[in-house]
Structures are given as structure tokens and as C-alpha cells.
Design a protein around this motif. Structure first.
Motif, PDB file in Angstrom:
ATOM      1  N   LEU A  24       0.837  -1.203   0.000  1.00 42.90           N
ATOM      2  CA  LEU A  24       0.000   0.000   0.000  1.00 42.90           C
ATOM      3  C   LEU A  24       0.875   1.257   0.000  1.00 42.90           C
ATOM      4  CD1 LEU A  24      -2.975   1.052   0.208  1.00 42.90           C
ATOM      5  CD2 LEU A  24      -2.531   1.288   2.644  1.00 42.90           C
ATOM      6  N   ILE A  25       1.929   1.238   0.772  1.00 45.95           N
ATOM      7  CA  ILE A  25       2.822   2.401   0.859  1.00 45.95           C
ATOM      8  C   ILE A  25       3.569   2.605  -0.455  1.00 45.95           C
ATOM      9  CG2 ILE A  25       4.823   3.369   2.061  1.00 45.95           C
ATOM     10  CD1 ILE A  25       3.871   1.699   4.522  1.00 45.95           C
ATOM     11  N   SER A  26       4.095   1.536  -1.013  1.00 46.83           N
ATOM     12  CA  SER A  26       4.887   1.667  -2.241  1.00 46.83           C
ATOM     13  C   SER A  26       4.029   2.029  -3.446  1.00 46.83           C
ATOM     14  CB  SER A  26       5.682   0.392  -2.514  1.00 46.83           C
ATOM     15  OG  SER A  26       4.802  -0.686  -2.740  1.00 46.83           O
ATOM     16  N   SER A  27       2.754   1.673  -3.429  1.00 47.81           N
ATOM     17  CA  SER A  27       1.864   1.971  -4.557  1.00 47.81           C
ATOM     18  C   SER A  27       0.972   3.172  -4.289  1.00 47.81           C
ATOM     19  CB  SER A  27       0.993   0.752  -4.859  1.00 47.81           C
ATOM     20  OG  SER A  27       1.780  -0.348  -5.180  1.00 47.81           O
ATOM     21  N   TRP A  28       1.277   3.928  -3.263  1.00 47.05           N
ATOM     22  CA  TRP A  28       0.414   5.034  -2.853  1.00 47.05           C
ATOM     23  C   TRP A  28       0.163   6.042  -3.983  1.00 47.05           C
ATOM     24  CZ3 TRP A  28      -3.161   5.601   0.488  1.00 47.05           C
ATOM     25  CH2 TRP A  28      -3.632   6.864   0.820  1.00 47.05           C
ATOM     26  N   ALA A  29       1.175   6.412  -4.710  1.00 47.50           N
ATOM     27  CA  ALA A  29       1.011   7.393  -5.792  1.00 47.50           C
ATOM     28  C   ALA A  29       0.049   6.882  -6.859  1.00 47.50           C
ATOM     29  CB  ALA A  29       2.359   7.730  -6.414  1.00 47.50           C
ATOM     30  N   ASP A  30       0.091   5.596  -7.156  1.00 50.29           N
ATOM     31  CA  ASP A  30      -0.830   5.017  -8.140  1.00 50.29           C
ATOM     32  C   ASP A  30      -2.251   4.955  -7.600  1.00 50.29           C
ATOM     33  OD1 ASP A  30       1.255   4.613  -9.935  1.00 50.29           O
ATOM     34  OD2 ASP A  30       1.695   2.617  -9.115  1.00 50.29           O
ATOM     35  N   ILE A  31      -2.395   4.739  -6.318  1.00 46.41           N
ATOM     36  CA  ILE A  31      -3.721   4.622  -5.715  1.00 46.41           C
ATOM     37  C   ILE A  31      -4.424   5.967  -5.677  1.00 46.41           C
ATOM     38  CG2 ILE A  31      -4.965   4.076  -3.583  1.00 46.41           C
ATOM     39  CD1 ILE A  31      -2.732   1.986  -3.046  1.00 46.41           C
ATOM     40  N   VAL A  32      -3.771   6.997  -5.172  1.00 41.29           N
ATOM     41  CA  VAL A  32      -4.435   8.289  -4.991  1.00 41.29           C
ATOM     42  C   VAL A  32      -4.346   9.187  -6.212  1.00 41.29           C
ATOM     43  CG1 VAL A  32      -4.204   8.271  -2.490  1.00 41.29           C
ATOM     44  CG2 VAL A  32      -2.423   9.329  -3.870  1.00 41.29           C
ATOM     45  N   VAL A  45     -14.083   8.490  -2.816  1.00 36.24           N
ATOM     46  CA  VAL A  45     -13.320   8.027  -3.981  1.00 36.24           C
ATOM     47  C   VAL A  45     -12.005   7.391  -3.537  1.00 36.24           C
ATOM     48  CG1 VAL A  45     -12.144   8.789  -6.081  1.00 36.24           C
ATOM     49  CG2 VAL A  45     -14.359   9.758  -5.476  1.00 36.24           C
ATOM     50  N   ILE A  46     -11.327   8.015  -2.580  1.00 36.78           N
ATOM     51  CA  ILE A  46     -10.052   7.484  -2.097  1.00 36.78           C
ATOM     52  C   ILE A  46     -10.267   6.128  -1.415  1.00 36.78           C
ATOM     53  CG2 ILE A  46      -8.091   7.896  -0.553  1.00 36.78           C
ATOM     54  CD1 ILE A  46      -8.147   9.752  -2.989  1.00 36.78           C
ATOM     55  N   LEU A  47     -11.331   6.014  -0.618  1.00 41.80           N
ATOM     56  CA  LEU A  47     -11.634   4.730   0.021  1.00 41.80           C
ATOM     57  C   LEU A  47     -11.878   3.640  -1.016  1.00 41.80           C
ATOM     58  CD1 LEU A  47     -13.918   5.662   3.051  1.00 41.80           C
ATOM     59  CD2 LEU A  47     -11.741   4.445   3.129  1.00 41.80           C
ATOM     60  N   ASP A  48     -12.625   3.971  -2.073  1.00 43.38           N
ATOM     61  CA  ASP A  48     -12.871   2.998  -3.141  1.00 43.38           C
ATOM     62  C   ASP A  48     -11.572   2.559  -3.809  1.00 43.38           C
ATOM     63  OD1 ASP A  48     -15.576   3.031  -2.670  1.00 43.38           O
ATOM     64  OD2 ASP A  48     -16.031   4.434  -4.308  1.00 43.38           O
ATOM     65  N   ARG A  49     -10.663   3.510  -4.037  1.00 39.83           N
ATOM     66  CA  ARG A  49      -9.387   3.178  -4.670  1.00 39.83           C
ATOM     67  C   ARG A  49      -8.520   2.297  -3.768  1.00 39.83           C
ATOM     68  NH1 ARG A  49      -7.413   8.843  -7.445  1.00 39.83           N
ATOM     69  NH2 ARG A  49      -9.029   8.935  -9.038  1.00 39.83           N
ATOM     70  N   ILE A  50      -8.502   2.624  -2.474  1.00 39.40           N
ATOM     71  CA  ILE A  50      -7.706   1.840  -1.523  1.00 39.40           C
ATOM     72  C   ILE A  50      -8.245   0.415  -1.447  1.00 39.40           C
ATOM     73  CG2 ILE A  50      -7.139   1.563   0.931  1.00 39.40           C
ATOM     74  CD1 ILE A  50      -7.118   4.690   1.040  1.00 39.40           C
ATOM     75  N   ASN A  51      -9.561   0.285  -1.277  1.00 45.37           N
ATOM     76  CA  ASN A  51     -10.155  -1.047  -1.171  1.00 45.37           C
ATOM     77  C   ASN A  51     -10.075  -1.809  -2.496  1.00 45.37           C
ATOM     78  OD1 ASN A  51     -10.793  -0.992   1.579  1.00 45.37           O
ATOM     79  ND2 ASN A  51     -12.601   0.232   1.175  1.00 45.37           N
ATOM     80  N   GLY A  52     -10.123  -1.097  -3.606  1.00 43.52           N
ATOM     81  CA  GLY A  52      -9.918  -1.747  -4.900  1.00 43.52           C
ATOM     82  C   GLY A  52      -8.508  -2.280  -5.033  1.00 43.52           C
ATOM     83  N   PHE A  53      -7.545  -1.563  -4.497  1.00 42.27           N
ATOM     84  CA  PHE A  53      -6.158  -2.019  -4.528  1.00 42.27           C
ATOM     85  C   PHE A  53      -5.975  -3.247  -3.642  1.00 42.27           C
ATOM     86  CE2 PHE A  53      -1.923  -2.042  -2.603  1.00 42.27           C
ATOM     87  CZ  PHE A  53      -1.142  -2.160  -3.726  1.00 42.27           C
ATOM     88  N   LEU A  54      -6.568  -3.184  -2.454  1.00 44.34           N
ATOM     89  CA  LEU A  54      -6.425  -4.294  -1.510  1.00 44.34           C
ATOM     90  C   LEU A  54      -7.241  -5.512  -1.935  1.00 44.34           C
ATOM     91  CD1 LEU A  54      -6.561  -2.320   1.843  1.00 44.34           C
ATOM     92  CD2 LEU A  54      -4.550  -3.291   0.737  1.00 44.34           C
ATOM     93  N   GLY A  55      -8.304  -5.290  -2.714  1.00 44.42           N
ATOM     94  CA  GLY A  55      -9.106  -6.395  -3.194  1.00 44.42           C
ATOM     95  C   GLY A  55     -10.314  -6.706  -2.346  1.00 44.42           C
ATOM     96  N   PHE A  56     -10.501  -6.015  -1.248  1.00 42.74           N
ATOM     97  CA  PHE A  56     -11.680  -6.210  -0.405  1.00 42.74           C
ATOM     98  C   PHE A  56     -11.874  -4.952   0.429  1.00 42.74           C
ATOM     99  CE2 PHE A  56      -8.038  -7.507   1.990  1.00 42.74           C
ATOM    100  CZ  PHE A  56      -8.300  -7.206   3.312  1.00 42.74           C
ATOM    101  N   GLY A  57     -12.983  -4.850   1.121  1.00 44.68           N
ATOM    102  CA  GLY A  57     -13.311  -3.650   1.899  1.00 44.68           C
ATOM    103  C   GLY A  57     -12.620  -3.614   3.243  1.00 44.68           C
ATOM    104  N   ALA A  58     -11.318  -3.603   3.258  1.00 44.18           N
ATOM    105  CA  ALA A  58     -10.558  -3.618   4.503  1.00 44.18           C
ATOM    106  C   ALA A  58     -10.638  -2.292   5.249  1.00 44.18           C
ATOM    107  CB  ALA A  58      -9.098  -3.958   4.224  1.00 44.18           C
TER     108      ALA A  58
END
Length: 168
Positions: free
Chosen positions: A38-46, A93-106
Motif C-alpha cells: 500500500l505504501i509503495s503503490s500510494w502514488a498510483d492509488i491516490v 473516492v479514495i476509500l474505493d481506490r484503496i479497497n480496490g487495490f487491496l481487493g476487499f473492503g478492509a
């Protein structure tokens, strides 16, 4: 036949990612992150708007013994003061992107903490070399300036302007 089960035996070259993961894992675990992904891909997520002005700090997971615990974790994000209000408006929108990256609603909540976000310094681009005519024009233009420091600053500015016009 030798039965070598010693895990410390060198078995050849290893990737740098494999070596760094063992060092980063305890730090990530202390802040609630399962991995550093999550930290290393932060720029891609947000996205580019928040890539340099935000940074994930930690994930707080709800306690199991809480009766009314939220369904997911809370992600604490450090945000430059000027961008906090914009991020707050785009929380969904940010929550959707984070959970989309993680693959579930964490993550179910964002906690925004205002503060300075350290960004990696970008390499400066060397100015384009000027022709002798452009260099002479810059020096002649600022020759009448009496202050040595001001004259040098104006020369640097002039070289930058001429160099930028040649690049574009």
C-alpha cells in the motif's frame, strides 16, 4: 549425500526486494500494514493530485471485543495543510481506490492528519547550453546593475529563460 537444512546457507544471489522485505516487514507491522504494498503503490492509488501531498501513516484495526466496532479498519493519512480540505471531499473516492487495490473492503474510514509530507527531491535539470550570442546578450543586459549579487542572480535568470526557450 549431504542433507543441508541450514536456512542460513547462501544459495546464490537473491533479489534486493527479498532482502529489503525482511527489514521493512517489522516496521510495517508496527504501523498496522500487512505488507509495504500500500505504501509503495500510494502514488498510483491516490493519483497525481495527492501523490506528493499525502502519505499513509498507519492502519488502526478495530478491537474484536468492541460491541459496535466498525466493519473495517481506519487508515490514518498525513496531508499537507492546503490539501486536507480537498482530500476530505474526495474521501469516498479514495476509500474505493484503496479497497480496490487491496481487493476487499478492509478500510472503512479515513482519518486525516494535517502535517508536512516529506517528498523525495526531484533531480534538477541542467539548463541548456546557450549560444555565444545569447550569453553575450544576457551579460550585456545586466551589465549596468551595480550590485554584484543581484547581477549574478539576473544572469542566472536570463540563462534560464533563454535555455527554456531553446528547449521548447
Amino acid at each position: 549425500m549431504s542433507d543441508n537444512t541450514n536456512p542460513k546457507v547462501n544459495r546464490g544471489p537473491r533479489s534486493i526486494g527479498a532482502l529489503i522485505a525482511s527489514v521493512i516487514a517489522p516496521v510495517c507491522a508496527k504501523r498496522g500494514f500487512a505488507t509495504a504494498d500500500l505504501i509503495s503503490s500510494w502514488a498510483d492509488i491516490v493519483g497525481p493530485r495527492y501523490a506528493t501531498t499525502t502519505m499513509p501513516e498507519k492502519i488502526t484495526w478495530p478491537r474484536r471485543d468492541q460491541a459496535k466496532a466498525p466493519s473495517g479498519a481506519t487508515l490514518v493519512i498525513r496531508v499537507d495543510s492546503g490539501m486536507a480540505i480537498y482530500l476530505q471531499h474526495e474521501t469516498g473516492v479514495i476509500l474505493d481506490r484503496i479497497n480496490g487495490f487491496l481487493g476487499f473492503g478492509a478500510v472503512s474510514q479515513l482519518k486525516i492528519v494535517q502535517g508536512v509530507v516529506a517528498t523525495p527531491r526531484k533531480a534538477t535539470v541542467a539548463p541548456a547550453p546557450l549560444s555565444k550570442a545569447d550569453e553575450a546578450r544576457v551579460v550585456d543586459t545586466v551589465a549596468s546593475v551595480e550590485s554584484e549579487g543581484l547581477r549574478q542572480a539576473l544572469e542566472r535568470l536570463g540563462r534560464g529563460v533563454y535555455g527554456a526557450s531553446r528547449r521548447s
